[in-house]
Design an enzyme around this catalytic site. Structure first.
Site, PDB file in Angstrom:
ATOM      1  N   LEU A 131       0.606   9.413   9.813  1.00  0.00           N
ATOM      2  CA  LEU A 131       1.328   8.658   8.800  1.00  0.00           C
ATOM      3  C   LEU A 131       0.291   7.948   7.943  1.00  0.00           C
ATOM      4  CD1 LEU A 131       4.243   7.045  10.886  1.00  0.00           C
ATOM      5  CD2 LEU A 131       4.337   9.094   9.460  1.00  0.00           C
ATOM      6  N   ASP A 132       0.465   8.014   6.615  1.00  0.00           N
ATOM      7  CA  ASP A 132      -0.503   7.349   5.746  1.00  0.00           C
ATOM      8  C   ASP A 132      -0.357   5.839   5.846  1.00  0.00           C
ATOM      9  OD1 ASP A 132       1.720   6.727   4.213  1.00  0.00           O
ATOM     10  OD2 ASP A 132       1.368   8.310   2.756  1.00  0.00           O
ATOM     11  N   ILE A 133      -1.220   5.123   5.170  1.00  0.00           N
ATOM     12  CA  ILE A 133      -1.316   3.679   5.350  1.00  0.00           C
ATOM     13  C   ILE A 133      -0.067   2.953   4.880  1.00  0.00           C
ATOM     14  CG2 ILE A 133      -2.446   3.342   3.115  1.00  0.00           C
ATOM     15  CD1 ILE A 133      -4.173   1.189   4.481  1.00  0.00           C
TER      16      ILE A 133
END
Length: 550
Positions: A131-133
């Site tokens: 999952l990206d930031i």
């Protein structure tokens, strides 16, 4: 009894046992074993093997080679031993908040999800997908690399469900049905075609719409890129489900919970993986290995020198006392930093070592070769002053800083008064009689002293810019403001018309009767003489007149 010695049977005292048949060693491809240990994806690890960055039993590994249990593998300066998995698989549910990255180490120093996970012994957590930031929600982690690879691989078509908040394209009030239809059929992205397997509008407001979407791939930022291809902007993205595992409602952000073992077994069975503990190889770190020692370079007058700072001893507590003496304090001599005459830095020694050093390092000789500084100046060095006496203040043999002649009749002007030419003060009456005690005002504006009245301490109040010292009160010498007035009322009144004050009004202001500004030769004013001034003029106000109420 017979005296014949008893012979012991050597077979009964033997400690040898029949060894059990050795179990066949597991053998797997190197990149698969590395991926099982969570060191990266199989594709990335194959590239590292091709680049010659991995060694097996001291030799550079080759692409496609296999390893067996017990082989030693070196990667990134660390050593591992291939061993079979003996513990059952574990799966962890983590509710990821915003601001965390799904990497073990971030070069920018941002927080990672692995900092909030439970600590493991002998294994490590492997993230199932990323999952990206800015994305929140469900993140699965496991100790089983085979399970992680199966859930991430597109061939297994494991569903990922997201809840997304979308802003409509510019100029439109909401996301149109045409956009939803195109995203359901599929669009072309930079890395190929992509689509939403399921898309459903679940709410919205005047500024944005909420959707539930499902994808069966795990490409980089796939959900965001699909919406951005239609001119929409994703302002919120949260993953709520991965396969059969959903995010618990009661799980707070930044917290984790472990999946029950029966559900983990069911998940492996659904993916058609073998039951029980996986018969696969993984990597175990070598116990007691030392990392490369960190060192620092000290730049001194003699050149560069390396110093041991803090080596990793993998928990060797006995090395703490030794490491305390690694950073040495440098004792500088009189020569100072960068000067040839200073002593060399090092440890402070005493006893025989100090005696030997004193013989090896003679005292510095003065002379032209060493830069003779010359003879010392004559006189007392403390007599040199770094301060200067202000104008108008004299110094003398007495202990007071303003010591000087004092007494009646000195007639010294106030040093902080505004000096100007003496002149007449405008007024309406004649000169006022001399004050009791005889002090009068001269033409220069300074106040004189007479024998009938002593000096006042502060006749005009303490000036704002004048310094006040405690010694002025403890040891009074000459006071530039005048001597103190004697205690009691002055003998005799002030002669003149109207008693002590003139009869005329004393309102201040230019042109006022009886008053007026200072100035030489004011209209209607009598010339100032010694010991007198015009009646009713100046700063004096008569009783009942001016600003004073009746």
């Amino acid at each position: 009894m017979s005296d014949t010695p008893r012979k012991l049977s050597l077979n009964k005292l033997s400690l040898k046992r029949d060894s059990a048949p050795e179990a066949p060693k597991l053998e797997e491809r190197l990149h698969k074993v590395l991926a099982q240990a969570g060191l990266g994806s199989r594709r990335a690890l194959e590239q590292r093997i091709a680049d010659g960055l991995i060694k097996v039993n001291g030799a550079v590994a080759q692409t496609g080679m296999s390893v067996r249990s017990g082989d030693k593998i070196e990667l990134d300066g660390r050593s591992f031993v291939a061993s079979a998995l003996t513990e059952p698989s574990r799966v962890l549910i983590y509710n990821k908040p915003e601001g965390e990255v799904t990497t073990r180490e971030d070069p920018e120093g941002r927080p990672t999800v692995f900092e909030s996970l439970p600590v493991l012994k002998g294994s490590r957590w492997i993230a199932i997908g990323r999952l990206d930031i800015n994305t929140t929600g469900l993140l699965l982690l496991t100790t089983d690399g085979e399970l992680a690879n199966a859930m991430m691989h597109p061939s297994y078509e494991v569903e990922r469900e997201y809840v997304v908040r979308v802003r409509a394209p510019e100029g439109e009030e909401k996301v149109s049905d045409a956009i939803i239809e195109r995203l359901s059929r599929g669009v072309l992205l930079e890395d190929g075609g992509a689509k939403f397997d399921e898309i459903e509008r679940i709410g919205g407001t005047d500024s944005h719409d909420w959707f539930r979407v499902v994808v069966k791939e795990g490409r980089n930022r796939e959900v965001r890129r699909l919406w951005e291809s239609q001119g929409c902007q994703v302002s919120r993205l949260k993953r709520s489900r991965y396969g059969k595992i959903s995010l618990p409602r009661e799980l707070l952000r930044g917290h984790s919970v472990e999946v029950a073992q029966d559900k983990v077994d069911a998940l492996r069975a659904e993916l058609k993986l073998e039951e029980g503990a996986p018969s696969a190889l993984t990597l175990q770190p070598v116990i007691g290995q030392r990392r490369a020692a960190k060192s620092t370079v000290h730049v001194s007058r003699d050149g560069r020198s390396n110093a041991y700072v803090n080596g990793q001893t993998s928990g060797a507590d006995e090395g703490r006392e030794l490491r305390r003496f690694d950073n040495l304090r440098e004792d500088r001599g009189r020569g100072g930093r960068g000067k040839p005459g200073g002593f060399k830095g090092g440890l402070t020694v005493s006893g025989e070592a100090a005696a030997r050093q004193s013989q090896q390092r003679p005292f510095k000789q003065r002379g032209p070769a060493k830069g003779d500084r010359g003879a010392l100046p004559d006189g007392n060095p403390a007599a040199f002053r770094s301060w200067y006496v202000p104008d108008g203040v004299s110094t003398g043999p007495s202990g007071h800083r303003n010591a000087g002649p004092s007494g009646p009749g000195t007639g010294q002007a106030r040093p902080y008064a505004k000096k100007g030419p003496g002149g007449a003060r405008p007024g309406t009456g004649g000169p006022v009689g001399a004050r009791s005690g005889g002090p009068g005002r001269g033409a220069g504006g300074g106040q004189g002293q007479s024998q009938g009245q002593g000096q006042r301490k502060h006749p005009y109040g303490h000036p704002g810019n004048a310094p006040s010292f405690p010694s002025d009160h403890a040891n009074p010498g000459f006071n530039p403001y005048g001597a103190a007035r004697p205690a009691g009322r002055p003998s005799g009144g002030r002669p003149g018309p109207g008693g002590n004050r003139g009869p005329a009004s004393a309102n201040r202001g230019p042109g006022g009767p009886g008053g007026g500004a200072r100035g030489p030769g004011g209209p209607g004013g009598a010339p100032r003489g010694p010991g007198g001034r015009p009646p009713g003029g100046g700063n004096r106000r008569p009783p009942g007149g001016g600003n004073r109420g009746r």
